[in-house]
Design a protein around this motif. Structure first.
Motif, PDB file in Angstrom:
ATOM      1  N   ALA A 199      -4.146   3.351  18.842  1.00  0.00           N
ATOM      2  CA  ALA A 199      -3.838   3.722  17.454  1.00  0.00           C
ATOM      3  C   ALA A 199      -3.530   2.458  16.689  1.00  0.00           C
ATOM      4  CB  ALA A 199      -2.637   4.663  17.396  1.00  0.00           C
ATOM      5  N   ASN A 200      -4.095   2.343  15.529  1.00  0.00           N
ATOM      6  CA  ASN A 200      -3.944   1.103  14.789  1.00  0.00           C
ATOM      7  C   ASN A 200      -2.968   1.250  13.627  1.00  0.00           C
ATOM      8  OD1 ASN A 200      -5.758   0.000  16.547  1.00  0.00           O
ATOM      9  ND2 ASN A 200      -7.520   0.354  15.234  1.00  0.00           N
ATOM     10  N   TYR A 201      -1.724   1.037  13.902  1.00  0.00           N
ATOM     11  CA  TYR A 201      -0.713   1.020  12.844  1.00  0.00           C
ATOM     12  C   TYR A 201       0.015  -0.317  12.873  1.00  0.00           C
ATOM     13  CZ  TYR A 201      -1.741   5.780  11.669  1.00  0.00           C
ATOM     14  OH  TYR A 201      -2.387   6.917  11.243  1.00  0.00           O
ATOM     15  N   ARG A 202      -0.773  -1.339  13.130  1.00  0.00           N
ATOM     16  CA  ARG A 202      -0.274  -2.717  13.259  1.00  0.00           C
ATOM     17  C   ARG A 202       0.856  -2.783  14.288  1.00  0.00           C
ATOM     18  NH1 ARG A 202      -0.102  -6.842   8.102  1.00  0.00           N
ATOM     19  NH2 ARG A 202      -0.867  -8.657   9.207  1.00  0.00           N
ATOM     20  N   LEU A 203       0.665  -1.986  15.314  1.00  0.00           N
ATOM     21  CA  LEU A 203       1.631  -1.884  16.403  1.00  0.00           C
ATOM     22  C   LEU A 203       1.244  -2.841  17.513  1.00  0.00           C
ATOM     23  CD1 LEU A 203       2.236   1.825  17.472  1.00  0.00           C
ATOM     24  CD2 LEU A 203       3.943   0.181  16.737  1.00  0.00           C
ATOM     25  N   GLN A 226     -15.992 -17.353   9.041  1.00  0.00           N
ATOM     26  CA  GLN A 226     -16.207 -18.168   7.842  1.00  0.00           C
ATOM     27  C   GLN A 226     -15.753 -19.614   8.008  1.00  0.00           C
ATOM     28  OE1 GLN A 226     -15.008 -15.902   4.193  1.00  0.00           O
ATOM     29  NE2 GLN A 226     -14.523 -14.289   5.662  1.00  0.00           N
ATOM     30  N   ARG A 248     -12.699 -11.761  11.236  1.00  0.00           N
ATOM     31  CA  ARG A 248     -13.409 -11.923   9.960  1.00  0.00           C
ATOM     32  C   ARG A 248     -13.274 -13.339   9.420  1.00  0.00           C
ATOM     33  NH1 ARG A 248     -10.913  -6.743   9.211  1.00  0.00           N
ATOM     34  NH2 ARG A 248      -9.293  -7.696   7.930  1.00  0.00           N
ATOM     35  N   LEU A 249     -12.074 -13.878   9.508  1.00  0.00           N
ATOM     36  CA  LEU A 249     -11.870 -15.223   8.978  1.00  0.00           C
ATOM     37  C   LEU A 249     -12.584 -16.269   9.832  1.00  0.00           C
ATOM     38  CD1 LEU A 249      -8.080 -15.025   7.970  1.00  0.00           C
ATOM     39  CD2 LEU A 249     -10.071 -14.933   6.445  1.00  0.00           C
ATOM     40  N   TYR A 283      -7.355 -21.457   6.839  1.00  0.00           N
ATOM     41  CA  TYR A 283      -8.635 -20.775   7.049  1.00  0.00           C
ATOM     42  C   TYR A 283      -9.458 -20.959   5.784  1.00  0.00           C
ATOM     43  CZ  TYR A 283      -5.617 -17.370   4.681  1.00  0.00           C
ATOM     44  OH  TYR A 283      -4.713 -16.782   3.832  1.00  0.00           O
ATOM     45  N   ALA A 284     -10.743 -20.738   5.912  1.00  0.00           N
ATOM     46  CA  ALA A 284     -11.638 -20.923   4.765  1.00  0.00           C
ATOM     47  C   ALA A 284     -11.215 -19.999   3.625  1.00  0.00           C
ATOM     48  CB  ALA A 284     -13.076 -20.626   5.178  1.00  0.00           C
ATOM     49  N   HIS A 317       1.414  -9.881  13.415  1.00  0.00           N
ATOM     50  CA  HIS A 317       2.303  -8.991  14.169  1.00  0.00           C
ATOM     51  C   HIS A 317       1.927  -9.063  15.646  1.00  0.00           C
ATOM     52  CE1 HIS A 317       4.025  -6.551  10.702  1.00  0.00           C
ATOM     53  NE2 HIS A 317       3.284  -7.473  10.151  1.00  0.00           N
ATOM     54  N   GLN A 364      -0.012 -16.295   6.143  1.00  0.00           N
ATOM     55  CA  GLN A 364       0.040 -14.844   6.359  1.00  0.00           C
ATOM     56  C   GLN A 364       0.680 -14.534   7.711  1.00  0.00           C
ATOM     57  OE1 GLN A 364      -2.995 -12.090   5.184  1.00  0.00           O
ATOM     58  NE2 GLN A 364      -4.341 -13.753   4.568  1.00  0.00           N
ATOM     59  N   GLU A 414      -5.056  -4.994  14.003  1.00  0.00           N
ATOM     60  CA  GLU A 414      -5.423  -5.407  12.646  1.00  0.00           C
ATOM     61  C   GLU A 414      -5.507  -6.919  12.516  1.00  0.00           C
ATOM     62  OE1 GLU A 414      -3.275  -3.068  13.365  1.00  0.00           O
ATOM     63  OE2 GLU A 414      -3.343  -1.433  11.895  1.00  0.00           O
ATOM     64  N   MET A 446      -8.566  -8.288  14.179  1.00  0.00           N
ATOM     65  CA  MET A 446      -9.746  -8.065  13.335  1.00  0.00           C
ATOM     66  C   MET A 446      -9.770  -9.021  12.151  1.00  0.00           C
ATOM     67  SD  MET A 446     -10.297  -3.909  13.395  1.00  0.00           S
ATOM     68  CE  MET A 446      -8.614  -3.308  13.421  1.00  0.00           C
ATOM     69  N   LEU A 447      -8.600  -9.281  11.591  1.00  0.00           N
ATOM     70  CA  LEU A 447      -8.507 -10.238  10.473  1.00  0.00           C
ATOM     71  C   LEU A 447      -8.996 -11.611  10.926  1.00  0.00           C
ATOM     72  CD1 LEU A 447      -7.512 -11.221   7.679  1.00  0.00           C
ATOM     73  CD2 LEU A 447      -5.222 -11.441   8.667  1.00  0.00           C
TER      74      LEU A 447
END
Lengths: 497, 497
Positions: free
Chosen positions: A231-235, A269, A265-266, A129-130, A141, A138, A258, A261-262
């Motif tokens: 609920a956002n707990y990387r579940l 770019q 964002r990436l 990724y940029a 999950h 990375q 999460e 969303m990552l």
């Protein structure tokens, strides 16, 4: 619970004002209604066939029993995950049928052929990724979706096509071939917070229910959907997907919010590339069973009122909430009647459905057997939305029919569960096939605002269940089931939803 | 943040009443104080050396800049996990130093030898317990603790010894040999909800900080601690443990709260046996660096005010909260001053500390270098508790000294961050070595009630950070750092905590 078809009816879950809005009809009013609609009225009103003292005894016995809690602990702590075809599912069939026999009930196992899908390895990582520093990858999950196929053994490395809807996916069809599609449709927690959790699930769930088939048809290498949950707990929230009958199948997984969303964002770019490895297997269909336990009726034992939950669960958690609660409170309802020596006019049948989560075969098998004498299926209750509450119950019946159950609401009101609602649509995925044949369907009314925090995740475990709420739910099911089985005349049939 | 030593000072985190309690001293009162304590008073009061208009310019520039947000996104999205010794940690050193050079600051890398511990496989499952159906095992969710050693390659199968405290563990010493000890000390969310999150962490954290060494000494085969954190989504919260200098080491992991509760319930019914496989490695210490970026002071460039966070993070999440926030807002503080062309009397130094999480070597290395001329270290600010808020700042200084910063509180009050508190103890783990030599320590005051929901978990990601709160935090650090660097006379030295 699973699948889109049962959502609309379970949508509105919590409205404290409802507690203030239950019309309490006088006997005279009830009689007028009954007369106006030409119902059978034995001597006095339609209420006369329900003895309040008996309803209260049932309620009080349920509220002072830990039987349902023990059954829930047995199911979720001692067996845990119970996906169709697994050892856990079969152990659950044995455990529940044995417990119902021990309680003195007539138990029958109804054969059901079920899908047998097995989760394998599931790994994904961002590999380019940029702005990525040399050598950095990375981890993501995710959880493989039921009915997904495997990637090649080495995994897939491909660029991500990030879309926000199925319409956008269709509109960008030319870009799809060879890509890993990510469908980012967030669960609308605001909507859930306003009592429309089921609707929020239906909306976001579209990505999971339909997205993989669309992406496959358009030539995607694989498909990820943003995890459907609140609920956002990387579940990662797993669940089933479905393929077009003759369409292609591709690897499919739910990505933690999460991580979606990552990637969003990436992706803004530059191109994002990821590696995906999924190794699920679909084995031949397996033999399994619905568990049926009957409390035989004193006058019309062939006529049946069903009280039910589904026995299978997803494989990540221990299925205490989805749907151990439904099974345990249904078992509790029968055990309460049995322990009090109460035999209503008709039979009350506990059904622990098999395969709600990834096939719905249990409900279909039951319907197939019941169809020739469908008139004997008086009503069906299903609990499959957790139990925060419950506040009362809803039925797929009209207001006039609902009023015939007024004594039920009155008796349950003292435990905070007196709301009675008429709701169109299916009351549960497993009883939908019965409702399609005119059988009235019922469900407890619960506060679903946080149901989808846990739904289909590893966090669906016993500690999430409030023992007092489980007693209340057992009371709702027991009182309602008894009333439906006791009424002189059954409720009217209901047009298919 | 990590480790017990920094907890007490970060404990009280949210008290809305504090907002009403800030004493606003008049200039006259300030002058009296200054006179009484024999401070240098240039012409008027001690406040005179702080120009309110300049403080306001700094505040406003920070509140209108997305510089810190961009740095946080760079750090957490583009690098992600940054455990000491990892590629991520080294990429972070490069990224942050480059960004600070790009912002026109003097950058220096200060060598630090760091532990290099690498997580491996981590699997556990229940393999036997009372009531287990034949063939059923249940997976557990856990994360290896930093400094843990590996199990044998085939794993360990042993009976669980369930205890609720270190005292109980010591008291049952005879039962420990060969067992897998589970120390079940729940995080007290009630305490956290009442503003004492740090205390709740210290209390439950004792199991993690000290438990493994005790269990090892008593002959345990391995040790599990209940995950130290406040939200139960079957999230394992990792973290470091430490061993006695000459004591034995055993495999050690944090078990998700749900799994600890499950084992508690099953243990009440009979022996519970589990299989544990952990394959972490401890490699030779690695070369790494603290990143120092200086805005040189106009009059006394050798005198330094530190504004800082730690650059390393745990390896499960992307370290956006712990402690990307601290690094990014510290970078932002310097960039704001630089972009406004403001050069305070003394130097302001951004430090991105290395190895807070599993060794604290960065703070020790800095202290070692600074010690011969410790009088040049005027004050040190560390942000390492997230940023819900911030409501203001606290300092390890007495009330009289605090009043010398009155203009800072007044200027920050307009952005809701005007609370000024004096707090005993260390203000941060990395600046503790400086505080031990008398350097005043400062930290932002934040609402920590939900900090430990995410702490040391995979869910520590950028989406948890509110961009507006990050601007506010940058403003707090920038205004405070400027003030400390600009005052005519430095604050008094403080006795070691």
């Amino acid at each position: 619970m699973d699948g889109p078809r049962c959502r609309p009816t379970l949508a509105a879950c919590f409205n404290p004002r409802e507690l203030m809005q239950i019309p309490l009809q006088s006997s005279k009013t009830i009689r007028s209604f009954a007369a106006a609609f030409g119902l059978f009225v034995a001597g006095a009103s339609a209420q006369a066939d329900l003895d309040t003292a008996t309803l209260e005894r049932i309620r009080d016995a349920a509220m002072s029993s830990d039987y349902a809690w023990q059954r829930l602990a047995d199911l979720s702590d001692k067996i845990g995950p119970r996906l169709s075809g697994s050892r856990g599912a079969e152990a659950a069939v044995v455990q529940v049928s044995q417990a119902m026999r021990n309680a003195g009930l007539d138990v029958r196992l109804q054969p059901v052929k079920v899908p047998h899908w097995v989760r394998g390895a599931e790994q994904a990582e961002l590999v380019d990724y940029a702005g990525r520093p040399e050598g950095i990858t990375q981890p993501l999950h995710l959880s493989t979706l039921g009915a997904s196929v495997a990637t090649p053994a080495k995994g897939i490395v491909a660029v991500v096509l990030f879309v926000r809807s199925l319409a956008e996916l269709e509109g960008r069809a030319a870009e799809v071939p060879g890509k890993i599609v990510l469908i980012n449709m967030p669960f609308d927690q605001n909507l859930a917070d306003n009592g429309q959790a089921g609707t929020a699930y239906s909306q976001a769930g579209e990505a999971r229910f339909k997205g993989p088939a669309v992406a496959a048809r358009l030539g995607a290498a694989a498909v990820l959907v943003r995890s459907v949950g609140g609920a956002n707990y990387r579940l990662p929230h797993t669940g089933n997907t479905s393929w077009d009958a003759d369409g292609p199948k591709i690897p499919a997984a739910a990505l933690a919010a999460e991580d979606a969303m990552l990637i969003e964002r990436l992706s803004a770019q530059g191109p994002v590339k990821l590696r995906l490895l999924l190794t699920p297997k679909t084995l031949p269909d397996a033999d399994s069973h619905n568990v049926l336990a009957d409390l035989r009726g004193r006058e019309k034992p062939d006529e049946v009122v069903i009280v039910s939950g589904h026995l299978d669960s997803w494989d990540l958690g221990t299925g205490a909430v989805d749907d151990g609660i439904g099974v345990a409170s249904s078992m509790g309802a029968l055990q309460v009647l049995q322990s009090l020596g109460i035999r209503p006019r008709r039979s009350v049948r506990m059904v622990a459905w098999m395969n709600e989560e990834n096939g719905g075969r249990g409900g279909v098998a039951y319907q197939a057997e019941a169809k020739p004498r469908i008139e004997t299926q008086i009503a069906a209750i299903e609990s499959d939305f957790g139990l925060s509450g419950p506040l009362g119950f809803s039925g797929s019946i009209n207001a006039t029919q609902l009023k015939r159950l007024e004594a039920v609401g009155r008796v349950l009101r003292t435990i905070g569960a007196g709301v009675m609602e008429t709701r169109a649509g299916n009351a549960g995925a497993d009883i939908a096939p019965l409702q399609a044949l005119g059988v009235p369907g019922f469900a407890p009314i619960v506060d679903g605002r946080h149901y989808f925090d846990l739904h289909h995740t590893a966090a669906d475990t016993l500690d999430k269940v409030d023992p007092l709420a489980l007693r209340r739910q057992t009371a709702v099911l027991a009182v309602l089931a008894y009333a439906l089985a006791e009424m002189n005349e059954p409720l009217e049939r209901v047009p298919a939803p």
